[in-house]
Design a protein around this motif. Structure first.
Motif, PDB file in Angstrom:
ATOM      1  N   LYS A 193      25.123  -7.597 -59.511  1.00 14.85           N
ATOM      2  CA  LYS A 193      25.911  -6.814 -58.102  1.00 14.85           C
ATOM      3  C   LYS A 193      25.274  -5.411 -58.102  1.00 14.85           C
ATOM      4  CE  LYS A 193      30.218  -7.537 -59.188  1.00 14.85           C
ATOM      5  NZ  LYS A 193      30.147  -8.279 -60.386  1.00 14.85           N
ATOM      6  N   LEU A 194      24.850  -4.930 -56.994  1.00 13.64           N
ATOM      7  CA  LEU A 194      24.385  -3.567 -56.894  1.00 13.64           C
ATOM      8  C   LEU A 194      25.059  -2.926 -55.993  1.00 13.64           C
ATOM      9  CD1 LEU A 194      20.623  -4.412 -57.272  1.00 13.64           C
ATOM     10  CD2 LEU A 194      22.006  -3.318 -59.108  1.00 13.64           C
ATOM     11  N   VAL A 216      24.423   1.091 -59.983  1.00 13.71           N
ATOM     12  CA  VAL A 216      24.699   1.773 -58.700  1.00 13.71           C
ATOM     13  C   VAL A 216      23.359   2.333 -58.323  1.00 13.71           C
ATOM     14  CG1 VAL A 216      25.902   3.988 -57.418  1.00 13.71           C
ATOM     15  CG2 VAL A 216      27.331   2.486 -58.798  1.00 13.71           C
ATOM     16  N   VAL A 217      22.709   2.444 -57.079  1.00 14.55           N
ATOM     17  CA  VAL A 217      21.813   2.972 -56.791  1.00 14.55           C
ATOM     18  C   VAL A 217      22.259   4.087 -55.690  1.00 14.55           C
ATOM     19  CG1 VAL A 217      19.574   2.692 -55.097  1.00 14.55           C
ATOM     20  CG2 VAL A 217      20.089   1.073 -56.907  1.00 14.55           C
ATOM     21  N   GLU A 258      29.884   7.683 -62.458  1.00 17.81           N
ATOM     22  CA  GLU A 258      30.010   6.933 -63.788  1.00 17.81           C
ATOM     23  C   GLU A 258      31.414   7.196 -64.469  1.00 17.81           C
ATOM     24  OE1 GLU A 258      25.358   6.907 -64.603  1.00 17.81           O
ATOM     25  OE2 GLU A 258      26.336   8.443 -65.707  1.00 17.81           O
ATOM     26  N   VAL A 259      31.966   8.292 -64.016  1.00 15.66           N
ATOM     27  CA  VAL A 259      33.241   8.484 -64.904  1.00 15.66           C
ATOM     28  C   VAL A 259      34.367   7.510 -63.995  1.00 15.66           C
ATOM     29  CG1 VAL A 259      35.437   9.989 -64.996  1.00 15.66           C
ATOM     30  CG2 VAL A 259      33.115  10.735 -65.522  1.00 15.66           C
ATOM     31  N   ILE A 260      34.353   7.380 -62.689  1.00 12.70           N
ATOM     32  CA  ILE A 260      35.177   6.663 -62.154  1.00 12.70           C
ATOM     33  C   ILE A 260      35.126   5.142 -62.451  1.00 12.70           C
ATOM     34  CG2 ILE A 260      35.863   5.767 -59.696  1.00 12.70           C
ATOM     35  CD1 ILE A 260      35.687   8.780 -58.745  1.00 12.70           C
ATOM     36  N   LYS A 317      29.981   2.563 -64.890  1.00 17.39           N
ATOM     37  CA  LYS A 317      28.807   1.961 -64.466  1.00 17.39           C
ATOM     38  C   LYS A 317      28.057   2.922 -64.355  1.00 17.39           C
ATOM     39  CE  LYS A 317      30.878  -2.209 -64.616  1.00 17.39           C
ATOM     40  NZ  LYS A 317      30.702  -3.276 -65.542  1.00 17.39           N
ATOM     41  N   GLN A 318      26.346   2.458 -64.665  1.00 11.98           N
ATOM     42  CA  GLN A 318      25.527   3.309 -64.599  1.00 11.98           C
ATOM     43  C   GLN A 318      24.863   3.572 -63.366  1.00 11.98           C
ATOM     44  OE1 GLN A 318      22.604   1.766 -67.198  1.00 11.98           O
ATOM     45  NE2 GLN A 318      21.113   3.478 -66.591  1.00 11.98           N
TER      46      GLN A 318
END
Length: 357
Positions: free
Chosen positions: A164-165, A270-271, A300-302, A305-306
């Motif tokens: 999933k992206l 995430v893109v 990334e904090v929330i 994920k990278q």
């Protein structure tokens, strides 16, 4: 385009084509499975090719000066449509007064009218009467379904074990949806099954089978509607990858968006779409755009994920600047950077293929 869902359509975009307020029209000119787009209305670009105006790539969609001009020429070319689509996406989703004249003319000819604005045409008694008299349809894409049709978050998202992206952005009106579609098509061209999750009215108008309209959904059900779209796409299509279209940006003062997508869509990566030449949030002078590094950190904090790659919106750039800007972003962020609209999505697809489950 053959076998489109709703047949031939003319797009109304008077005064807004090739500006951020025309992004619905831009999406439809670039790609749609719902309509066969036969023309765009905006007198500023009369006689030009819409694809050439937008991307420097002619695509055979002419721009007309007004409705009468379009009807005359499309009739002569045997391309007269049965739908008028409102291609405007102004701040607040308000319909310009002058647009109603064109809408009335279309309805009087028995055309269907589709609108993705917050100003619902079906609330206008005059327009609905004209539609009834001429046996045609007005469809407000942003009209929220009845609450008993909406979904609450269930946790079923945990059953989705394909890649999933999420394509999020550093601002609104930035090209997130276009990048998401280009990614989906890039995966499909590489022989993989990919599904698009639309989260705005334009993605639905482009034919995204699994969609919800985030900015008009009742807040309690936003997460559930995102989850339902992702889970439905997974169960029904068994894809290798699901791409979720982003909305607004986390720190945009007027359109804060993306948190629900992270929380409920639960992307693996995430893109992040970014316009390097943009200094302030779109439409809000004085609201300085948070830096790319701040925005990556917030995501990334929330989400935990990278951010895996940056996609570049090349607005206000010369062509010979683009690759150098991508290189500088990579040096700054240690992330690969791509302009997928200009150069295609193949390079980004190769980066993401390594993460397939």
């Amino acid at each position: 385009m053959k076998n489109s869902i709703d047949g031939k359509a003319l797009v109304y975009c008077e005064g807004a084509f090739n500006t951020p307020n025309g992004k619905t029209a831009h999406g439809l000119v670039r790609f749609t499975e719902r309509y066969d787009i036969v023309g765009v209305l905006d007198k500023k670009y009369e006689g030009r090719d819409a694809g050439e105006v937008l991307d420097g790539k002619p695509n055979g969609i002419p721009v007309f000066k007004n409705f009468e001009d379009a009807v005359e020429k499309l009739t002569a070319w045997d391309k007269l449509p049965k739908s008028l689509v409102i291609g405007l996406a102004p701040d607040g989703g308000r319909l310009p007064v002058e647009a109603k004249d064109t809408i009335k003319k279309a309805l009087q000819m028995g055309w269907n009218v589709d609108s993705g604005l917050h100003d619902f045409l079906t609330n206008d008694a005059v327009l609905t009467q004209i539609a009834a008299e001429n046996k045609c349809r007005i469809r407000d894409v942003r009209k929220t379904p009845d609450r008993d049709q909406l979904h609450f978050f269930t946790g079923d998202i945990e059953q989705v074990d394909c890649l999933k992206l999420a394509v999020l952005g550093t601002d609104s009106a930035l090209g997130k949806r276009t990048t998401a579609w280009l990614l989906v098509h890039g995966f499909r061209n590489a022989g993989l099954k990919a599904e698009m999750i639309g989260t705005g009215q334009t993605a639905w108008m482009q034919g995204a089978k699994y969609s919800m309209v985030m900015d008009s959904c009742i807040n309690d059900f936003v997460s559930g509607e995102i989850e339902h779209a992702v889970v439905s796409a997974y169960k029904n299509e068994q894809p290798d990858v699901i791409v979720i279209e982003g909305q607004g940006s986390l720190m945009n003062p007027a359109y804060p968006g993306g948190f629900e997508i992270l929380a409920a869509g639960r992307p693996d990566f995430v893109v992040l779409q970014h316009a390097p030449k943009r200094l302030e949030y779109d439409g809000f002078p004085g609201y300085k755009l948070h830096s790319l590094s701040e925005q990556i950190n917030a995501i990334e904090v929330i989400s935990g994920k990278q951010v895996i790659a940056i996609t570049v919106n090349h607005e206000d750039m010369e062509e010979d600047e683009i690759l150098e800007v991508c290189k500088q972003i990579t040096l700054e962020t240690k992330l690969p950077a791509f302009d997928v609209l200009k150069y295609g999505a193949e390079g980004l697809v190769e980066v993401l293929r390594e993460k397939l489950k």
